[in-house]
Scaffold this motif. Structure first.
Motif, PDB file in Angstrom:
ATOM      1  N   ALA A 120      41.329  87.728   3.674  1.00 30.81           N
ATOM      2  CA  ALA A 120      40.007  87.141   3.488  1.00 30.81           C
ATOM      3  C   ALA A 120      39.303  86.874   4.817  1.00 30.81           C
ATOM      4  CB  ALA A 120      40.127  85.837   2.697  1.00 30.81           C
ATOM      5  N   ARG A 121      40.073  86.633   5.862  1.00 29.04           N
ATOM      6  CA  ARG A 121      39.511  86.336   7.176  1.00 29.04           C
ATOM      7  C   ARG A 121      39.295  87.585   8.029  1.00 29.04           C
ATOM      8  NH1 ARG A 121      37.961  82.283   5.003  1.00 29.04           N
ATOM      9  NH2 ARG A 121      38.635  80.169   5.513  1.00 29.04           N
ATOM     10  N   GLY A 122      39.507  88.774   7.441  1.00 30.15           N
ATOM     11  CA  GLY A 122      39.215  90.006   8.154  1.00 30.15           C
ATOM     12  C   GLY A 122      40.251  90.421   9.170  1.00 30.15           C
ATOM     13  N   PHE A 123      41.488  89.994   8.993  1.00 35.89           N
ATOM     14  CA  PHE A 123      42.559  90.360   9.917  1.00 35.89           C
ATOM     15  C   PHE A 123      42.814  91.861   9.848  1.00 35.89           C
ATOM     16  CE2 PHE A 123      47.204  90.915  10.644  1.00 35.89           C
ATOM     17  CZ  PHE A 123      47.269  90.451  11.951  1.00 35.89           C
ATOM     18  N   SER A 124      42.864  92.515  11.012  1.00 36.00           N
ATOM     19  CA  SER A 124      43.084  93.961  11.046  1.00 36.00           C
ATOM     20  C   SER A 124      44.270  94.339  11.918  1.00 36.00           C
ATOM     21  CB  SER A 124      41.830  94.683  11.550  1.00 36.00           C
ATOM     22  OG  SER A 124      41.458  94.205  12.834  1.00 36.00           O
ATOM     23  N   GLY A 125      45.110  93.369  12.272  1.00 35.26           N
ATOM     24  CA  GLY A 125      46.302  93.655  13.059  1.00 35.26           C
ATOM     25  C   GLY A 125      47.450  94.092  12.170  1.00 35.26           C
ATOM     26  N   ASN A 126      48.650  94.147  12.738  1.00 32.14           N
ATOM     27  CA  ASN A 126      49.822  94.515  11.942  1.00 32.14           C
ATOM     28  C   ASN A 126      50.570  93.267  11.510  1.00 32.14           C
ATOM     29  OD1 ASN A 126      52.397  94.149  13.795  1.00 32.14           O
ATOM     30  ND2 ASN A 126      50.824  95.075  15.103  1.00 32.14           N
ATOM     31  N   LEU A 127      51.030  93.288  10.261  1.00 33.55           N
ATOM     32  CA  LEU A 127      51.712  92.125   9.706  1.00 33.55           C
ATOM     33  C   LEU A 127      53.033  91.850  10.395  1.00 33.55           C
ATOM     34  CD1 LEU A 127      51.089  92.340   5.856  1.00 33.55           C
ATOM     35  CD2 LEU A 127      50.275  90.594   7.435  1.00 33.55           C
ATOM     36  N   GLU A 128      53.685  92.895  10.928  1.00 27.98           N
ATOM     37  CA  GLU A 128      54.960  92.662  11.622  1.00 27.98           C
ATOM     38  C   GLU A 128      54.815  91.633  12.736  1.00 27.98           C
ATOM     39  OE1 GLU A 128      55.603  96.964  10.178  1.00 27.98           O
ATOM     40  OE2 GLU A 128      53.945  95.775  10.974  1.00 27.98           O
ATOM     41  N   SER A 129      53.678  91.678  13.449  1.00 26.03           N
ATOM     42  CA  SER A 129      53.477  90.741  14.552  1.00 26.03           C
ATOM     43  C   SER A 129      53.411  89.308  14.048  1.00 26.03           C
ATOM     44  CB  SER A 129      52.206  91.096  15.331  1.00 26.03           C
ATOM     45  OG  SER A 129      51.047  90.914  14.523  1.00 26.03           O
ATOM     46  N   VAL A 130      52.756  89.109  12.901  1.00 26.25           N
ATOM     47  CA  VAL A 130      52.639  87.761  12.334  1.00 26.25           C
ATOM     48  C   VAL A 130      53.995  87.281  11.826  1.00 26.25           C
ATOM     49  CG1 VAL A 130      51.453  86.328  10.638  1.00 26.25           C
ATOM     50  CG2 VAL A 130      50.258  88.269  11.683  1.00 26.25           C
ATOM     51  N   PHE A 131      54.675  88.130  11.044  1.00 23.79           N
ATOM     52  CA  PHE A 131      55.988  87.749  10.545  1.00 23.79           C
ATOM     53  C   PHE A 131      56.988  87.583  11.684  1.00 23.79           C
ATOM     54  CE2 PHE A 131      54.531  90.021   6.520  1.00 23.79           C
ATOM     55  CZ  PHE A 131      54.297  88.838   5.841  1.00 23.79           C
ATOM     56  N   GLY A 132      56.827  88.380  12.730  1.00 23.92           N
ATOM     57  CA  GLY A 132      57.709  88.246  13.891  1.00 23.92           C
ATOM     58  C   GLY A 132      57.526  86.909  14.580  1.00 23.92           C
ATOM     59  N   ARG A 133      56.272  86.474  14.768  1.00 24.20           N
ATOM     60  CA  ARG A 133      56.036  85.164  15.377  1.00 24.20           C
ATOM     61  C   ARG A 133      56.595  84.049  14.497  1.00 24.20           C
ATOM     62  NH1 ARG A 133      51.278  87.693  17.287  1.00 24.20           N
ATOM     63  NH2 ARG A 133      50.077  87.189  15.419  1.00 24.20           N
ATOM     64  N   ALA A 134      56.458  84.221  13.172  1.00 30.97           N
ATOM     65  CA  ALA A 134      57.011  83.214  12.262  1.00 30.97           C
ATOM     66  C   ALA A 134      58.532  83.147  12.398  1.00 30.97           C
ATOM     67  CB  ALA A 134      56.618  83.531  10.818  1.00 30.97           C
ATOM     68  N   GLN A 135      59.172  84.299  12.565  1.00 27.15           N
ATOM     69  CA  GLN A 135      60.625  84.302  12.756  1.00 27.15           C
ATOM     70  C   GLN A 135      61.015  83.622  14.050  1.00 27.15           C
ATOM     71  OE1 GLN A 135      62.833  87.783  10.268  1.00 27.15           O
ATOM     72  NE2 GLN A 135      62.750  87.971  12.459  1.00 27.15           N
ATOM     73  N   THR A 136      60.210  83.807  15.100  1.00 30.07           N
ATOM     74  CA  THR A 136      60.492  83.146  16.370  1.00 30.07           C
ATOM     75  C   THR A 136      60.396  81.630  16.226  1.00 30.07           C
ATOM     76  OG1 THR A 136      59.669  85.047  17.621  1.00 30.07           O
ATOM     77  CG2 THR A 136      59.756  82.939  18.778  1.00 30.07           C
ATOM     78  N   VAL A 137      59.332  81.172  15.565  1.00 27.68           N
ATOM     79  CA  VAL A 137      59.174  79.735  15.322  1.00 27.68           C
ATOM     80  C   VAL A 137      60.299  79.213  14.444  1.00 27.68           C
ATOM     81  CG1 VAL A 137      57.716  78.003  14.182  1.00 27.68           C
ATOM     82  CG2 VAL A 137      56.684  79.737  15.670  1.00 27.68           C
ATOM     83  N   LEU A 149      60.877  90.733  19.636  1.00 22.37           N
ATOM     84  CA  LEU A 149      61.074  92.157  19.910  1.00 22.37           C
ATOM     85  C   LEU A 149      60.546  93.083  18.827  1.00 22.37           C
ATOM     86  CD1 LEU A 149      64.698  92.296  21.407  1.00 22.37           C
ATOM     87  CD2 LEU A 149      62.517  92.366  22.623  1.00 22.37           C
ATOM     88  N   VAL A 150      60.223  92.566  17.658  1.00 26.15           N
ATOM     89  CA  VAL A 150      59.881  93.458  16.547  1.00 26.15           C
ATOM     90  C   VAL A 150      58.671  94.327  16.869  1.00 26.15           C
ATOM     91  CG1 VAL A 150      58.414  91.794  15.323  1.00 26.15           C
ATOM     92  CG2 VAL A 150      59.600  93.598  14.045  1.00 26.15           C
ATOM     93  N   GLY A 151      57.689  93.778  17.608  1.00 24.39           N
ATOM     94  CA  GLY A 151      56.527  94.573  17.976  1.00 24.39           C
ATOM     95  C   GLY A 151      56.884  95.738  18.881  1.00 24.39           C
ATOM     96  N   THR A 152      57.905  95.533  19.730  1.00 27.00           N
ATOM     97  CA  THR A 152      58.363  96.607  20.612  1.00 27.00           C
ATOM     98  C   THR A 152      59.232  97.602  19.860  1.00 27.00           C
ATOM     99  OG1 THR A 152      58.309  95.119  22.519  1.00 27.00           O
ATOM    100  CG2 THR A 152      59.656  97.123  22.720  1.00 27.00           C
ATOM    101  N   VAL A 153      60.138  97.094  19.039  1.00 23.55           N
ATOM    102  CA  VAL A 153      61.077  97.960  18.318  1.00 23.55           C
ATOM    103  C   VAL A 153      60.342  98.897  17.372  1.00 23.55           C
ATOM    104  CG1 VAL A 153      62.935  97.961  16.607  1.00 23.55           C
ATOM    105  CG2 VAL A 153      63.025  96.383  18.551  1.00 23.55           C
ATOM    106  N   ARG A 154      59.282  98.426  16.734  1.00 25.34           N
ATOM    107  CA  ARG A 154      58.557  99.257  15.771  1.00 25.34           C
ATOM    108  C   ARG A 154      57.981 100.509  16.419  1.00 25.34           C
ATOM    109  NH1 ARG A 154      52.930  98.370  15.336  1.00 25.34           N
ATOM    110  NH2 ARG A 154      52.955  98.549  13.076  1.00 25.34           N
ATOM    111  N   ARG A 155      57.770 100.483  17.742  1.00 25.79           N
ATOM    112  CA  ARG A 155      57.216 101.652  18.435  1.00 25.79           C
ATOM    113  C   ARG A 155      58.206 102.810  18.510  1.00 25.79           C
ATOM    114  NH1 ARG A 155      55.008  98.120  23.567  1.00 25.79           N
ATOM    115  NH2 ARG A 155      53.544  96.800  22.404  1.00 25.79           N
ATOM    116  N   PHE A 156      59.481 102.529  18.300  1.00 26.28           N
ATOM    117  CA  PHE A 156      60.499 103.576  18.371  1.00 26.28           C
ATOM    118  C   PHE A 156      60.670 104.315  17.040  1.00 26.28           C
ATOM    119  CE2 PHE A 156      61.559 100.704  21.817  1.00 26.28           C
ATOM    120  CZ  PHE A 156      61.825 101.577  22.864  1.00 26.28           C
ATOM    121  N   PHE A 157      59.934 103.906  16.035  1.00 21.85           N
ATOM    122  CA  PHE A 157      60.070 104.509  14.705  1.00 21.85           C
ATOM    123  C   PHE A 157      58.708 104.984  14.210  1.00 21.85           C
ATOM    124  CE2 PHE A 157      63.478 101.435  15.151  1.00 21.85           C
ATOM    125  CZ  PHE A 157      64.586 102.148  14.713  1.00 21.85           C
TER     126      PHE A 157
END
Length: 432
Positions: free
Chosen positions: A137-154, A286-294
């Motif tokens: 609803a807020r117009g987010f156009s990034g990748n969800l992995e980055s959001v879920f990754g930050r949540a995992q870090t927290v 690391l998930v944002g970096t790891v995803r680049r290898f696939f």
């Protein structure tokens, strides 16, 4: 960066901050007992088989209530469901303390554990659905992995603090004190959610006829879940991977103490949970970096599944305490890397109106595996020892791999790493 307008980026960041705060307080509340839960049950007079049976009743509660609570979130609202979850967990934690105090029989633990499972089901689909719809609803156009990754870090940081503190506090005082701290933090969670969590991008259907609303949501959830082939295959993999994961984590508490040679060193049990937390932190970063290898999310899930089978086998055959810790860290790191990729894959394939119910059904499948795996593997630990039980767990984990391969063959639209998983939010219409 999401790549949207400054206003959209700011609004999406606000949503993410609320989600991260909710993740922080919820995980901190829960984690005070994670390092000592199995020891707490054993101290209450239960055998290994009974202790893991009590944990299995927790997953029975999840199985029984996942779909009904998912419907609650999709009909009455995700905030409403979250508040119910925090309140139910507070009551069930106090009941756990009462069970320990009177050294209750297994039947008492079964009832308390089912109630605890009910509390977590109010969270399971609602929180993730709230995040995804609000970002949309807020117009987010990034990748969800980055959001879920930050949540995992927290989440990992909160778990690190809570589990280590819980272990050493239990050692210095009693096994009951971490449960008291958990109850206090759940009260804080209720306050935070009440103040800052509001449904965005989703209109609760409070005026809809209850039975009609439930039928509509469940029908849509079945269409978006079991009748959606790529989602279905990952759901069918969940009983094997999630069921083993629950056992592997909780069995590590007494197993590490056995390898360490001191069954009263509760701080060591807290260390096991801390390693899991550290792996979550690193995995989230690391998930944002790891995803680049696939090129595809399923490629990462397949490789992660193979590695986890191997690591569990090694855990089962080692007799070295330090090596067991390293293997545990590796196993947890792979799980932490896989989770955001899997979440992005599934959320890109399910409709908004039934999102919480589909996600709850996905969670239900994992819980169903835990109902069977925990007492069965706990019995194996009683009969053969903890090491052989991990070897058996690895074989069960391997059964998830064919389903992930089938999901890969579906060529789902959310599978390619480069594909966005959120489309612009449509107008939300009420249920007739």
């Amino acid at each position: 960066m999401s790549g949207g307008s400054p206003a959209a980026d700011g609004a999406a960041r606000d949503v993410q901050r609320v989600y991260l705060v909710l993740t922080l307080v919820t995980t901190l509340a829960a984690s005070f007992i994670w390092g000592v839960n199995t020891l707490f049950l054993l101290d209450a007079g239960l055998t290994n088989t009974e202790a893991f049976a009590a944990n299995a009743f927790f997953t029975v509660g999840e199985v029984l209530f996942e779909i009904p609570t998912g419907v609650v979130a999709d009909v009455r609202g995700r905030r409403f469901s979250y508040l119910l979850g925090a309140g139910t967990l507070l009551v069930s934690t106090l009941l756990y303390l009462a069970m320990w105090q009177v050294r209750a029989p297994l039947a008492g633990w079964a009832l308390a554990s089912i109630l605890l499972g009910l509390g977590f089901t109010f969270f399971s689909g609602a929180t993730e659905a709230w995040l995804v719809d609000a970002l949309r609803a807020r117009g987010f156009s990034g990748n969800l992995e980055s959001v879920f990754g930050r949540a995992q870090t927290v989440s990992g940081a909160a778990m690190l603090v809570g589990s280590v503190a819980g272990g050493f506090i239990a050692q210095a005082t009693s096994l009951a004190v971490p449960y008291v701290l958990r109850a206090v933090m759940l009260g804080v969670t209720l306050v935070v959610a009440g103040l800052f969590m509001h449904d965005i991008g989703f209109v609760p259907q409070r005026d809809a006829k209850p039975l009609a609303a439930i039928r509509s949501v469940v029908r849509g959830a079945v269409d978006g879940g079991l009748r959606n082939p790529p989602v279905r295959w990952l759901m069918l993999a969940a009983p094997f991977s999630a069921g083993v994961g629950i056992y592997a984590f909780y069995a590590f508490q007494p197993y590490l103490l056995q390898l360490y040679g001191d069954r009263t060193a509760y701080g060591i049990a807290g260390l096991a949970a801390a390693i899991v937390a550290g792996a979550q932190i690193v995995g989230g970063l690391l998930v944002g970096t790891v995803r680049r290898f696939f090129t595809r999310r399923t490629h990462a899930l397949i490789l992660g599944g193979v590695l986890n089978v191997g690591l569990l086998l090694l855990v089962g055959v080692t007799t070295n305490f330090a090596l067991a810790l390293v293997l545990l860290a590796g196993w947890c790191l792979i799980f932490a890397l896989e989770a955001p990729l899997r979440q992005a894959f599934v959320n890109g394939l399910i409709p908004s109106d039934q999102r919480a119910t589909v996600l709850s059904f996905d969670s239900l499948m994992g819980s169903a595996g835990g109902v069977v795996a925990q007492p069965a593997l706990g019995r194996a630990a009683d009969v053969y020892g903890y090491g052989p039980s991990y070897v058996i767990a690895a074989l069960v984990q391997a059964a998830a791999l064919p389903f992930v391969l089938l999901a890969r063959r579906e060529n789902a639209v959310s599978d390619p790493i480069t594909m966005a998983v959120l489309e612009p939010a449509p107008e939300v219409a009420p249920i007739d």
